[in-house]
Write a protein that holds these residues in place. Structure first.
Motif, mmCIF file in Angstrom:
data_model
loop_
_atom_site.group_PDB
_atom_site.id
_atom_site.type_symbol
_atom_site.label_atom_id
_atom_site.label_comp_id
_atom_site.label_asym_id
_atom_site.label_seq_id
_atom_site.Cartn_x
_atom_site.Cartn_y
_atom_site.Cartn_z
ATOM 1 N N ARG A 41 -14.654 5.289 -26.620
ATOM 2 C CA ARG A 41 -13.651 4.689 -27.488
ATOM 3 C C ARG A 41 -13.524 3.181 -27.276
ATOM 4 O O ARG A 41 -13.270 2.435 -28.217
ATOM 5 C CB ARG A 41 -12.308 5.396 -27.273
ATOM 6 N N LEU A 77 -14.057 0.377 -30.237
ATOM 7 C CA LEU A 77 -13.094 -0.664 -30.575
ATOM 8 C C LEU A 77 -13.739 -2.045 -30.502
ATOM 9 O O LEU A 77 -13.521 -2.902 -31.378
ATOM 10 C CB LEU A 77 -11.900 -0.581 -29.619
ATOM 11 N N PRO A 104 -9.532 8.346 -33.795
ATOM 12 C CA PRO A 104 -8.334 7.743 -33.170
ATOM 13 C C PRO A 104 -8.487 6.240 -32.970
ATOM 14 O O PRO A 104 -7.502 5.491 -33.048
ATOM 15 C CB PRO A 104 -8.208 8.489 -31.837
ATOM 16 N N VAL A 105 -9.722 5.778 -32.715
ATOM 17 C CA VAL A 105 -9.950 4.345 -32.526
ATOM 18 C C VAL A 105 -9.704 3.596 -33.829
ATOM 19 O O VAL A 105 -9.083 2.521 -33.845
ATOM 20 C CB VAL A 105 -11.401 4.096 -32.038
ATOM 21 N N TRP A 147 -7.809 4.548 -36.381
ATOM 22 C CA TRP A 147 -6.368 4.514 -36.661
ATOM 23 C C TRP A 147 -5.682 3.441 -35.806
ATOM 24 O O TRP A 147 -4.810 2.701 -36.299
ATOM 25 C CB TRP A 147 -5.739 5.887 -36.386
ATOM 26 N N HIS A 148 -6.051 3.359 -34.533
ATOM 27 C CA HIS A 148 -5.475 2.338 -33.645
ATOM 28 C C HIS A 148 -5.829 0.940 -34.142
ATOM 29 O O HIS A 148 -4.977 0.028 -34.140
ATOM 30 C CB HIS A 148 -6.002 2.557 -32.219
ATOM 31 N N ASP A 153 -3.764 0.185 -37.198
ATOM 32 C CA ASP A 153 -2.361 -0.023 -36.824
ATOM 33 C C ASP A 153 -2.150 -1.427 -36.264
ATOM 34 O O ASP A 153 -1.131 -2.080 -36.534
ATOM 35 C CB ASP A 153 -1.959 1.031 -35.794
ATOM 36 N N GLY A 154 -3.132 -1.921 -35.515
ATOM 37 C CA GLY A 154 -2.984 -3.230 -34.917
ATOM 38 C C GLY A 154 -3.388 -4.381 -35.824
ATOM 39 O O GLY A 154 -3.054 -5.545 -35.534
ATOM 40 N N GLN A 186 -0.686 14.738 -36.413
ATOM 41 C CA GLN A 186 -0.518 13.285 -36.481
ATOM 42 C C GLN A 186 0.185 12.841 -37.762
ATOM 43 O O GLN A 186 0.199 11.645 -38.074
ATOM 44 C CB GLN A 186 -1.891 12.607 -36.399
ATOM 45 N N ARG A 210 2.969 10.121 -37.194
ATOM 46 C CA ARG A 210 2.437 8.800 -36.893
ATOM 47 C C ARG A 210 1.819 8.173 -38.141
ATOM 48 O O ARG A 210 1.945 6.968 -38.373
ATOM 49 C CB ARG A 210 1.387 8.894 -35.787
#
Length: 994
Positions: A816, A820, A857-858, A860-861, A864-865, A891, A894
């Protein structure tokens, strides 16, 4: 009766048709009088061609793409009419002469026919000859000689008459070659003709060309004449006219010729001369192909008992051809790499070359000798040529096991319910030129081949072939529809004593029509009643259509495990449910005995068993799997795959019991059929408590087979089983077999860091595995390795193959942090999109998200950022909407929070995206995850329990143990990395950087 005169019509070609210019001595006709707007796209049957004399002249050797033509057609009037209609397309400068012939003396040319004009119908590409006044000019029984002079232009595409350049590296000279492609509706681009398959006729072909070139056509050369200056058709010296013998009656789509400087190698066997023509520099590379064609023609003659009907058969290797090859009668054209030997020996490629050639040779009987009356029956050409191309290859080269290749390369596509293949029946009426082209599809080639194979076995192979022999002899040099075929099979079955007591033997038409007029294929469910010794058969369409079939069934059991007799033992009638007793089926079965239906998967349908019978089969496989034929072992997994992936199977325990025997499976086919379900389980169990146990289980199953294939591969051998090595590679690496990780990483690193080429430095089958090798090879990397890969990407030219491969392969990482870092690099500093442009990045992230579950998940992160920066792109909302379909139920909260932040930001910044932002409560949110979530909810506990009972408890001595824990967002454990590193350094040298 008409009085005499000459009509000369000049027609200038436009892009897709002709417009009319009439000589000044003839009044211009009204195009509305004789060309009704509702004219059919089919030729009328009022007139019929008796024979053609076609003369084509070309100066292609000068780089002149114009050709001159003369088509002389003897025509019979079969029904009184006011017009003669034939096809012409993109032809110009047309001059027409029509003369009446004496029926008593057909060789005597009679009077010229006057009072005629013409009209052109661009929709049907019809050239219509008719009187200026509307009256019945042509009486039934009359015969005419129609002569049409014209010019045309050769194109570069393989449609009609086309050209291609050949460069001589020794002399730096360019030679131009002309060739034809008339199928399906391109003969009208070469000459005016009755361009429908039912209008069979004799052809005498003459070609005028440079004396430095030679010509071949459907028939052998009859005469070669050198031409002087001012030839009738073309004004250049040093020309030769090659005249060929007259053909037997044949359809226009089979007319063919090639003008070239090619050279040939030849051999005569049984009075038939076969030749391989190729450019002079490749002449010596056709010997293997020639040897195969000699064997194949002889074997087909013996098999069907019908001799090849022409005195020669040429095989021409062309730089450019439509498709892999074209079956022109007596003159098969190939793409040169499909007939000429290559530098390296690749067993699969050699086998495919033979299959391509033998498909076209089979056409000499199926399509050429006997032709379909219309394109409705393309499957009667292509299905028979496909299937018997394999049959004859199997007879000649039994050690190549090509019938297994048939299941992989033909049947697998025919079984597919993919939306890429539009549903239609085999027998399918078409009219327009595009629709005619489209009917040459997977249904006509592959599904038809499977149906033909089914009845070849069901009707007893010798009986079926006897019916085909009757069909070929009865209808030679003519045209047929499907009923002609079915009746020939019927006559053969009625002569077979084995079928005399069967009620269905008089119903061949009904049986066959249930298959040729259905759009789908059946699923047969076999439900045993263990109390009253009956079996209930159910049938339904895989596409849920309201269709029913006559289905040929046969059986293998514990007491009669004979898989070689594949004829029908019972016909299931076209009923959705049908119950029959063991006695009626002549079966002896105990309660724990297994039953297999559809021996060797010769029938074209899926079979689903009740769970008890499946468990009995699983027990037999675990005791001695060789008792059940490998094709049926493979079919078990193929037929269960849709039930597993659609969450419709009753018990996964039974499925895992079936998987369990694969530890001892040494044949490739069952593994390849199981691979789709295994990969589904990898996806469905990802991120569950069962995934590590499942990997351990798969390592146990596949390790031996993978290592055996790897040893063969590294020894330099390339048996045909390597065709499916990609499936083994994919499963073994996902299961984290160390040898697989080492092997793919070595190849990937050599390719990326040492500029090795998988296709050059390794055998040819690597081409098919290129993507899998790179993806699996970069799946697990150390921090240093991943940094080096990113550095290579930054310095690689964006338009290079390496760049595309790196972009593709880097998305496979399971770490992950690496993912990123990769995403951050792709967008660039301050989202400048320096690696790829903004739109490409958004599309790539969608692709990345869909194909690598570890990335989700990466991503989505990352969103989000960075949603404020990403929202600058007009393509961002489309990305967000698409990946929203993969939001798991756990999820949703979220997702709703992130959705609200994005929605508020778009409104506050007055950003209007190209597409509306998906509603957070939309039914599309999480849509693509529902099937997996339902599967996990229903079966994950059952699977986990089964795996715990099956697998030994891991301990610290097991080097696999490390893979049972996932840490730090990576699916690659440190213990396994260290083990693999040591093995890699030992195998390939200590200088390997890890």
């Amino acid at each position: 009766m008409c009085t005499s005169c000459v009509i000369k019509v000049l027609i200038t070609a436009l892009a897709l048709g002709l417009t009319t210019t009439i000589a000044t001595s003839i009044p211009t006709p009204s195009p509305l009088v004789h060309m009704p707007s509702a004219r059919s796209l089919r030729l009328p049957n009022d007139t019929y061609p008796l024979g053609y004399l076609l003369h084509i002249s070309t100066n292609i050797h000068l780089g002149d793409w114009q050709f001159n033509g003369s088509a002389t057609i003897d025509i019979e009037i079969r029904r009184s009419t006011n017009e003669i209609v034939l096809h012409a397309k993109n032809l110009s400068d047309i001059e027409i002469t029509l003369r009446l012939l004496d029926n008593d003396r057909p060789d005597d040319v009679g009077e010229l026919v006057d009072d005629l004009t013409h009209t052109y119908d661009s929709q049907g590409t019809f050239l219509v000859i008719h009187p200026r006044e509307n009256y019945q000019a042509f009486e039934a029984g009359q015969r005419y000689r129609l002569e049409i002079l014209y010019t045309g232009i050769m194109g570069t595409r393989p449609n009609g008459l086309y050209w291609m350049p050949y460069e001589d590296s020794n002399t730096n000279e360019t030679t131009y070659v002309a060739a034809t492609q008339a199928e399906p509706t391109y003969a009208r681009l070469i000459f005016p003709c009755y361009d429908e398959p039912a209008f069979k006729s004799n052809y005498t072909i003459k070609l005028t060309h440079s004396s430095s070139l030679n010509a071949v056509s459907n028939m052998p050369v009859a005469q070669i004449q050198n031409q002087g200056v001012n030839d009738d058709l073309i004004e250049h010296s040093n020309l030769t006219t090659t005249t060929f013998q007259t053909t037997p009656p044949m359809s226009t789509y089979l007319v063919a010729f090639v003008i070239s400087n090619f050279e040939s190698i030849s051999e005569t066997h049984r009075g038939v001369t076969q030749s391989i023509y190729s450019s002079p520099t490749r002449k010596s590379t056709g010997r293997r192909a020639l040897n195969n064609t000699i064997l194949t023609v002889a074997k087909l003659e013996d098999y069907f008992g019908v001799s090849y009907s022409l005195p020669k058969l040429d095989h021409v290797a062309l730089k450019r051809n439509q498709g892999a090859a074209m079956e022109n009668w007596g003159l098969i054209t190939f793409k040169e790499d499909n007939v000429l030997e290559q530098h390296r020996k690749d067993e699969y490629k050699i086998t495919k070359e033979r299959l391509i050639a033998n498909h076209e040779i089979s056409h000499q009987w199926f399509g050429n000798l006997v032709s379909p009356e219309w394109w409705t029956y393309v499957w009667m050409n292509e299905g028979f040529a496909t299937y018997f191309g394999y049959v004859v290859t199997d007879l000649i080269y039994p050690n190549d096991h090509v019938m297994d290749i048939f299941l992989r390369d033909e049947a697998e596509f025919a079984y597919s319910d993919s939306s890429l293949f539009p549903a239609r029946p085999m027998t399918h009426y078409v009219e327009t030129e595009p629709d005619i082209m489209n009917v040459f599809d997977v249904i006509s080639y592959k599904r038809a081949a499977c149906v033909i194979k089914m009845f070849h076995h069901a009707f007893h192979q010798k009986t079926f072939v006897s019916g085909i022999r009757t069909y070929l002899n009865k209808f030679q040099y003519s045209v047929v529809n499907e009923l002609d075929l079915f009746d020939s099979l019927q006559s053969a079955l009625l002569k077979d004593d084995r079928f005399q007591q069967q009620t269905w033997v008089h119903m061949v038409r009904e049986i066959m029509l249930s298959w040729t007029h259905s759009e789908s294929l059946p699923v047969v469910t076999v439900i045993r009643n263990y109390e009253n010794d009956t079996i209930t058969f159910r049938q339904h369409s895989v596409h849920s259509k309201n269709e029913l079939w006559w289905i040929p069934l046969n059986f293998a059991t514990v007491l009669t495990p004979n898989f070689e007799h594949t004829h029908v033992e019972y016909f299931m009638p076209p009923m959705s449910e049908h119950t029959v007793s063991f006695n009626e089926l002549h079966l002896e079965l105990g309660g724990r005995d297994w039953l297999i239906v559809n021996k060797q998967q010769t029938g074209f349908y899926h079979v689903i068993y009740d769970m008890d019978n499946l468990l009995a089969i699983a027990r037999q496989l675990q005791r001695n799997h060789s008792v059940i034929h490998q094709r049926n072992r493979a079919a078990l997994f193929q037929d269960l795959a849709p039930l597993v992936s659609h969450n419709e199977i009753e018990s996964m325990d039974v499925f895992f019991e079936l998987l369990k025997y694969l530890e001892f499976e040494d044949q490739v086919m069952p593994w390849t059929r199981a691979s789709s379900s295994i990969n589904f389980l990898f996806e469905a169990l990802y991120d569950t408590t069962s995934i590590s146990l499942f990997k351990q289980f798969m390592r146990r199953l596949i390790a031996s087979s993978f290592q055996r294939l790897l040893r063969l591969l590294e020894s330099g051998e390339s048996p045909l089983e390597f065709l499916s090595f990609e499936d083994f590679l994919h499963i073994a690496c996902r299961a984290e077999i160390p040898e697989c990780l080492i092997y793919t990483q070595k190849l990937a690193h050599d390719y990326i860091f040492k500029n090795s080429s998988l296709e050059v430095d390794y055998p040819d089958y690597y081409f098919a595995m290129h993507d899998v090798i790179l993806c699996m090879g970069l799946r697990h990397q150390s921090y240093e390795e991943f940094e080096k890969l990113l550095s290579v990407l930054k310095t690689t030219q964006p338009d290079s193959m390496l760049y595309d491969d790196l972009i593709y392969a880097l998305r496979c990482t399971q770490n992950r942090q690496h993912m990123l870092h990769y995403l951050t690099m792709l967008v660039g500093d301050n989202f400048t999109y320096s690696i790829m442009n903004e739109k490409d990045f958004m599309n790539y992230v969608i692709y990345l998200f869909k194909t690598n579950a570890a990335s989700r998940p990466v991503i989505w992160h990352f969103i989000d950022g960075n949603y404020k920066m990403l929202s600058r792109s007009t393509h961002f909302v489309q990305l967000f909407n698409e990946i929203a379909e993969y939001v798991p139920e756990s999820q949703r909260e979220r997702f709703a929070v992130l959705h609200s932040k994005i929605e508020e930001y778009l409104q506050s910044e007055k950003i209007t995206p190209k597409v509306p932002l998906i509603d957070k409560d939309s039914s599309h949110v999480g849509k693509k995850m529902k099937n997996k979530e339902q599967f996990v909810e229903r079966f994950e506990h059952q699977i986990h329990k089964w795996l715990l009972n099956e697998l030994p408890q891991p301990d610290n001595r097991d080097y696999y143990a490390a893979s049972l824990s996932v840490g730090n967002g990576s699916d690659r454990p440190g213990g396994l990395l260290r083990t693999a590193s040591k093995m890699l350094k030992s195998a390939f040298g200590a200088n390997i950087s890890l």
